[in-house]
Design a protein around this motif. Structure first.
Motif, PDB file in Angstrom:
ATOM      1  N   GLY A  17       0.790  -1.227   0.000  1.00 13.50           N
ATOM      2  CA  GLY A  17       0.000   0.000   0.000  1.00 13.50           C
ATOM      3  C   GLY A  17       0.818   1.271   0.000  1.00 13.50           C
ATOM      4  O   GLY A  17       0.265   2.366   0.058  1.00 13.50           O
ATOM      5  N   GLY A  18       2.143   1.128  -0.048  1.00 18.30           N
ATOM      6  CA  GLY A  18       3.009   2.299  -0.113  1.00 18.30           C
ATOM      7  C   GLY A  18       3.519   2.776   1.235  1.00 18.30           C
ATOM      8  O   GLY A  18       4.509   3.506   1.311  1.00 18.30           O
ATOM      9  N   VAL A  19       2.836   2.388   2.307  1.00 18.97           N
ATOM     10  CA  VAL A  19       3.247   2.727   3.668  1.00 18.97           C
ATOM     11  C   VAL A  19       3.130   1.442   4.485  1.00 18.97           C
ATOM     12  O   VAL A  19       2.104   0.766   4.423  1.00 18.97           O
ATOM     13  N   GLY A  56       5.816   9.221  -3.127  1.00 19.69           N
ATOM     14  CA  GLY A  56       4.526   9.293  -3.797  1.00 19.69           C
ATOM     15  C   GLY A  56       3.432   8.468  -3.158  1.00 19.69           C
ATOM     16  O   GLY A  56       2.344   8.324  -3.739  1.00 19.69           O
ATOM     17  N   ALA A  57       3.680   7.945  -1.973  1.00 20.93           N
ATOM     18  CA  ALA A  57       2.651   7.154  -1.286  1.00 20.93           C
ATOM     19  C   ALA A  57       1.452   8.021  -0.945  1.00 20.93           C
ATOM     20  O   ALA A  57       1.548   9.254  -0.849  1.00 20.93           O
ATOM     21  N   ASP A  58       0.320   7.390  -0.748  1.00 25.03           N
ATOM     22  CA  ASP A  58      -0.933   8.074  -0.408  1.00 25.03           C
ATOM     23  C   ASP A  58      -0.695   9.028   0.768  1.00 25.03           C
ATOM     24  O   ASP A  58      -0.291   8.605   1.857  1.00 25.03           O
ATOM     25  N   SER A  59      -0.952  10.315   0.547  1.00 32.89           N
ATOM     26  CA  SER A  59      -0.635  11.315   1.567  1.00 32.89           C
ATOM     27  C   SER A  59      -1.455  11.130   2.847  1.00 32.89           C
ATOM     28  O   SER A  59      -0.960  11.399   3.949  1.00 32.89           O
ATOM     29  N   ALA A  64      -1.305   9.441   8.503  1.00 40.65           N
ATOM     30  CA  ALA A  64      -1.794   8.566   9.567  1.00 40.65           C
ATOM     31  C   ALA A  64      -0.639   7.848  10.259  1.00 40.65           C
ATOM     32  O   ALA A  64      -0.590   7.760  11.494  1.00 40.65           O
ATOM     33  N   ALA A  65       0.311   7.345   9.471  1.00 43.61           N
ATOM     34  CA  ALA A  65       1.474   6.670  10.054  1.00 43.61           C
ATOM     35  C   ALA A  65       2.318   7.659  10.857  1.00 43.61           C
ATOM     36  O   ALA A  65       2.803   7.343  11.953  1.00 43.61           O
TER      37      ALA A  65
END
Length: 279
Positions: A17-19, A56-59, A64-65
């Motif tokens: 998921g990018g993160v 470029g991961a979901d901002s 949240a992380a």
């Protein structure tokens, strides 16, 4: 050291998921050394202790992380494509049930989740989203989101009824339905149910669905932004068919329901006073 192992870390985090939690990546077979090397190369970044992300991961997920929360409430509802009156400028999140929440501008909800949250999750499941909107939003707006989730098939009403809801959610699970095609229909019905008249949504008449039917003969069509050109021509044709069949048609739009409700209500009340809802 060859960059390929570091690139494998990037590919794996992207697939997650990018993160991702560093512990999850390590458990999947990627060593701390390999992760550190990917960070040194700038292929991934450390968002917060124990979390990494690819460029470029979901901002929303990165935030949240970073702050130790999960995306929830109306922010998550909008991300799921559910009907919301507006997306708030201040994001809404929920406490994940563990760890320390860093200070942020987000509105953080602290209720115990209806569905347990996995430590790796950064976005609430839809049931928890429904729980948070129930306590956060006015009833009619929360009901519109619940109806939207049911209409889209993201949740099942029978399953929801088996869950131990509390507070406003107990009322919502008793009243929510999957029939409303738009949150405007939900809001319309909620605001007029005091009339104690049959008010049904998405009823088939003359081979078309009408948005709302009050009583036996009063049709209310709620126009959105797509009611133009060919759609508008079709609407006019259907209105004429309804009139010939003995129905009375009132058309209202988004702006009227959301911002000029007294006008809409007054028009409906005068139609009912004239008996236009009766066969």
């Amino acid at each position: 050291m060859d960059a390929t192992p570091a690139q494998a870390v990037v590919a794996h985090v992207t697939a997650l998921g990018g993160v991702a939690r560093t512990a999850h990546v390590i458990a999947d077979g990627y060593s701390r050394h390999r992760i550190a090397h990917a960070v040194d190369l700038g292929l991934v970044s450390r968002v917060r202790r124990g979390w990494i992300a690819v460029p470029g991961a979901d901002s929303d997920l990165v935030a949240a992380a970073r702050y130790g929360v999960v995306v929830s409430c109306v922010t998550a509802a909008a991300r799921l494509g559910l009907w919301v009156t507006h997306t708030p400028e201040t994001p809404h999140a929920a406490y994940p049930g563990r760890g320390r929440v860093a200070q942020s501008a987000a509105v953080v909800h602290w209720q115990r989740p209806i569905v347990p949250r996995h430590p790796d999750v950064l976005e609430d499941p839809v049931e928890n989203v429904l729980m948070t909107v129930a306590s956060c939003l006015p009833f009619e707006e929360a009901r519109a989101i619940w109806d939207s989730a049911l209409n889209k098939g993201l949740v099942d009403l029978a399953t929801l009824k088996r869950m131990p809801w509390t507070g406003a959610a107990r009322r919502l699970v008793d009243e929510a339905t999957p029939w409303a095609d738009s949150g405007l229909e939900t809001i319309f019905v909620v605001r007029l149910r005091w009339l104690r008249l049959p008010i049904r949504v998405q009823v088939w008449i003359a081979e078309h669905r009408v948005d709302v039917l009050i009583g036996d003969r009063l049709v209310v069509q709620i126009d959105g932004g797509h009611h133009v050109d060919a759609q508008r021509t079709s609407d006019i044709r259907h209105d004429a068919e309804l009139l010939l069949l003995g129905y009375h048609v009132i058309r209202v739009g988004y702006e009227q329901i959301v911002h000029r409700w007294p006008e809409v209500q007054d028009r409906i009340l005068h139609a009912v006073a004239q008996g236009l809802h009766r066969a």
